[in-house]
Design an enzyme around this catalytic site. Structure first.
Site, mmCIF file in Angstrom:
data_model
loop_
_atom_site.group_PDB
_atom_site.id
_atom_site.type_symbol
_atom_site.label_atom_id
_atom_site.label_comp_id
_atom_site.label_asym_id
_atom_site.label_seq_id
_atom_site.Cartn_x
_atom_site.Cartn_y
_atom_site.Cartn_z
ATOM 1 N N ARG A 61 0.814 -1.214 0.000
ATOM 2 C CA ARG A 61 0.000 0.000 0.000
ATOM 3 C C ARG A 61 0.851 1.270 0.000
ATOM 4 O O ARG A 61 0.401 2.328 -0.421
ATOM 5 C CB ARG A 61 -0.909 -0.015 1.234
ATOM 6 C CG ARG A 61 -2.041 0.981 1.233
ATOM 7 C CD ARG A 61 -2.857 0.845 2.501
ATOM 8 N NE ARG A 61 -3.523 -0.438 2.590
ATOM 9 C CZ ARG A 61 -4.730 -0.682 2.115
ATOM 10 N NH1 ARG A 61 -5.404 0.275 1.510
ATOM 11 N NH2 ARG A 61 -5.270 -1.875 2.237
ATOM 12 N N ASP A 136 -10.820 0.657 -4.224
ATOM 13 C CA ASP A 136 -11.022 0.705 -2.779
ATOM 14 C C ASP A 136 -10.478 -0.495 -1.998
ATOM 15 O O ASP A 136 -9.623 -0.327 -1.147
ATOM 16 C CB ASP A 136 -12.509 0.901 -2.465
ATOM 17 C CG ASP A 136 -12.733 1.236 -0.999
ATOM 18 O OD1 ASP A 136 -11.845 1.870 -0.408
ATOM 19 O OD2 ASP A 136 -13.769 0.870 -0.452
ATOM 20 N N LEU A 171 -13.716 6.950 -5.699
ATOM 21 C CA LEU A 171 -12.451 6.933 -6.427
ATOM 22 C C LEU A 171 -12.135 5.542 -6.962
ATOM 23 O O LEU A 171 -12.493 4.529 -6.352
ATOM 24 C CB LEU A 171 -11.300 7.372 -5.510
ATOM 25 C CG LEU A 171 -11.360 8.790 -4.960
ATOM 26 C CD1 LEU A 171 -10.226 9.003 -3.949
ATOM 27 C CD2 LEU A 171 -11.263 9.821 -6.085
ATOM 28 N N CYS A 193 -10.669 26.437 8.441
ATOM 29 C CA CYS A 193 -11.970 25.787 8.677
ATOM 30 C C CYS A 193 -11.804 24.514 9.509
ATOM 31 O O CYS A 193 -10.909 23.709 9.272
ATOM 32 C CB CYS A 193 -12.622 25.456 7.336
ATOM 33 S SG CYS A 193 -14.216 24.605 7.486
ATOM 34 N N CYS A 216 -14.693 6.195 15.225
ATOM 35 C CA CYS A 216 -15.503 6.656 14.085
ATOM 36 C C CYS A 216 -16.758 5.796 13.932
ATOM 37 O O CYS A 216 -16.687 4.566 13.915
ATOM 38 C CB CYS A 216 -14.653 6.586 12.815
ATOM 39 S SG CYS A 216 -15.558 6.992 11.308
ATOM 40 N N ASP A 244 -22.220 10.405 7.888
ATOM 41 C CA ASP A 244 -21.911 11.427 6.881
ATOM 42 C C ASP A 244 -21.606 12.795 7.482
ATOM 43 O O ASP A 244 -21.427 13.765 6.743
ATOM 44 C CB ASP A 244 -23.097 11.582 5.919
ATOM 45 C CG ASP A 244 -23.277 10.390 5.014
ATOM 46 O OD1 ASP A 244 -22.261 9.826 4.561
ATOM 47 O OD2 ASP A 244 -24.436 10.000 4.755
ATOM 48 N N CYS A 246 -19.089 14.453 8.960
ATOM 49 C CA CYS A 246 -17.909 15.243 8.581
ATOM 50 C C CYS A 246 -17.922 15.585 7.097
ATOM 51 O O CYS A 246 -17.440 16.652 6.698
ATOM 52 C CB CYS A 246 -16.620 14.516 8.964
ATOM 53 S SG CYS A 246 -16.333 12.952 8.124
ATOM 54 N N CYS A 250 -18.743 19.912 5.228
ATOM 55 C CA CYS A 250 -17.715 20.587 4.426
ATOM 56 C C CYS A 250 -18.314 21.715 3.579
ATOM 57 O O CYS A 250 -19.225 21.486 2.781
ATOM 58 C CB CYS A 250 -17.024 19.578 3.507
ATOM 59 S SG CYS A 250 -15.737 20.300 2.474
#
Length: 379
Positions: A61, A136, A171, A193, A216, A244, A246, A250
């Protein structure tokens, strides 16, 4: 940029757009020491919890070249999945189950992998180069690669942020032996921010740009086995799969909301489902309802465990019969969370009377739940 490279990049971007991707950019296949060091730090501190594969696959990785030494370029593709509406108001509807936006339709791994294979096949035929496709689950640091390619940057919540699509991006990557001129990397635009950090209900960010997955809710509801740690149960609210908060906080999402690239529209029955329909699921019900969904991979027991936490947080006494049936479930984790839910939904005396009938419980963790809740009522 030479003419061949320019033509191949144009070809790739046209193919990507035709397949519903929102962005396609190129990074050079090379070592990424900063990303590798951050990964190593997280592993050393145990931030990945039960996700042992993070340590097991670290070498592969840590760099695209460790995964495939012959690779010269990485084609990074992103698909916008920005929701039609802000998902956060659903958190206030306690009788409803809140499912992360990305999981409200088909499993994105399947959707994206199929599209990547088509693009990769056509690119290989056009260029004569070798290709490999990753989505992923492969040991690829997709977010650092997407930053190198200029799609976005890793925000303080560690997710990729784009000035064009906000925080809502799937992605995928295509590795190739073709040497394609790389695009310009994106720089960090988070500034001062802290919206994503401050909104986290379990304080899962020990510092900006660092996530402790063990705290988390996405990790707890999806990757964590067994009972949910007591300290996080109330903070979970009605989140039964992922979180969702965080992402939704944004400020860059205002651009995503203006995009017309939404290809994965949420299933109507997953936008605001009632908790009551899920608490009665057996394994067959679960598999049938979530066929083709990413939710299916966590299995019925973990899913119902999560729903029981939400039931305990709902204050809805109408859920008591469903929760009560689950104290005899085959899964110890389900039984334990049913105890926790009932302790919050039943009057104290009624719960204590029920607890006295459960002295035959064989699992130590479940017995502990009964004892702790009964002792709490006596204080």
């Amino acid at each position: 940029m030479n003419e061949r490279s320019e033509k191949l990049k144009y070809f790739l971007r046209e193919e990507a757009l035709s397949q519903g991707f929102s962005a396609c950019r190129i990074a050079r296949a090379e070592d990424m020491p900063e990303a590798a060091n951050a990964l190593a730090e997280g592993i050393a501190k145990g931030h990945y919890g039960e996700m042992a594969w993070m340590a097991e696959t670290f070498e592969r990785r840590s760099s695209p070249l460790k995964l495939w030494p012959e690779a010269r370029s990485v084609i990074m593709l992103a698909m916008n999945y920005g929701p039609e509406d802000d998902p956060r108001p659903l958190l206030k509807r306690k009788d409803r189950a809140n499912i992360s936006v990305y999981a409200r339709n088909r499993d994105y791994h399947d959707v994206i992998k199929g599209k990547l294979k088509q693009i990769a096949g056509r690119f290989a035929a056009r260029s004569g180069a070798d290709v490999k496709v990753f989505v992923d689950t492969a040991p690829v640091m997709e977010k650092p690669l997407a930053e190198k390619a200029g799609i976005g940057w890793q925000g303080k919540h560690t997710n990729l942020v784009s000035r064009q699509f906000g925080s809502w991006l799937f992605l995928g990557s295509i590795f190739t032996t073709e040497d394609i001129a790389p695009d310009t990397a994106e720089r960090d635009h988070c500034g001062s921010c802290r919206a994503c950090l401050d909104v986290c209900p379990t304080k899962a960010f020990p510092r900006p740009y660092r996530l402790d997955a063990r705290r988390c809710i996405s990790y707890l509801t999806i990757e964590h086995h067994g009972v949910i740690p007591l300290e996080f149960r109330e903070a979970m609210g009605n989140r039964i799969y992922g979180c969702d908060d965080c992402l939704a906080a944004c400020p860059w999402n205002k651009f995503a909301e203006q995009s017309s690239e939404m290809k994965l529209i949420a299933r109507d029955d997953l936008k605001a489902p009632r908790l009551s329909q899920f608490l009665g699921f057996d394994d067959a019900d679960f598999r049938a309802f979530f066929s083709g969904s990413p939710i299916k991979r966590i299995g019925r027991d973990r899913f119902v465990r999560n729903c029981l936490i939400a039931a305990g947080n709902s204050g809805d006494a109408a859920l008591v019969p469903l929760c009560r049936r689950l104290i005899d479930d085959d899964s110890a984790a389900v039984r334990a969370m049913a105890v926790w839910a009932l302790a919050r939904l039943l009057p104290g005396k009624e719960f204590a009377a029920l607890a006295r009938t459960r002295l035959h419980e064989s699992d130590e963790t479940v017995r502990h739940e009964w004892q702790r809740e009964e002792e709490t009522l006596c204080i």
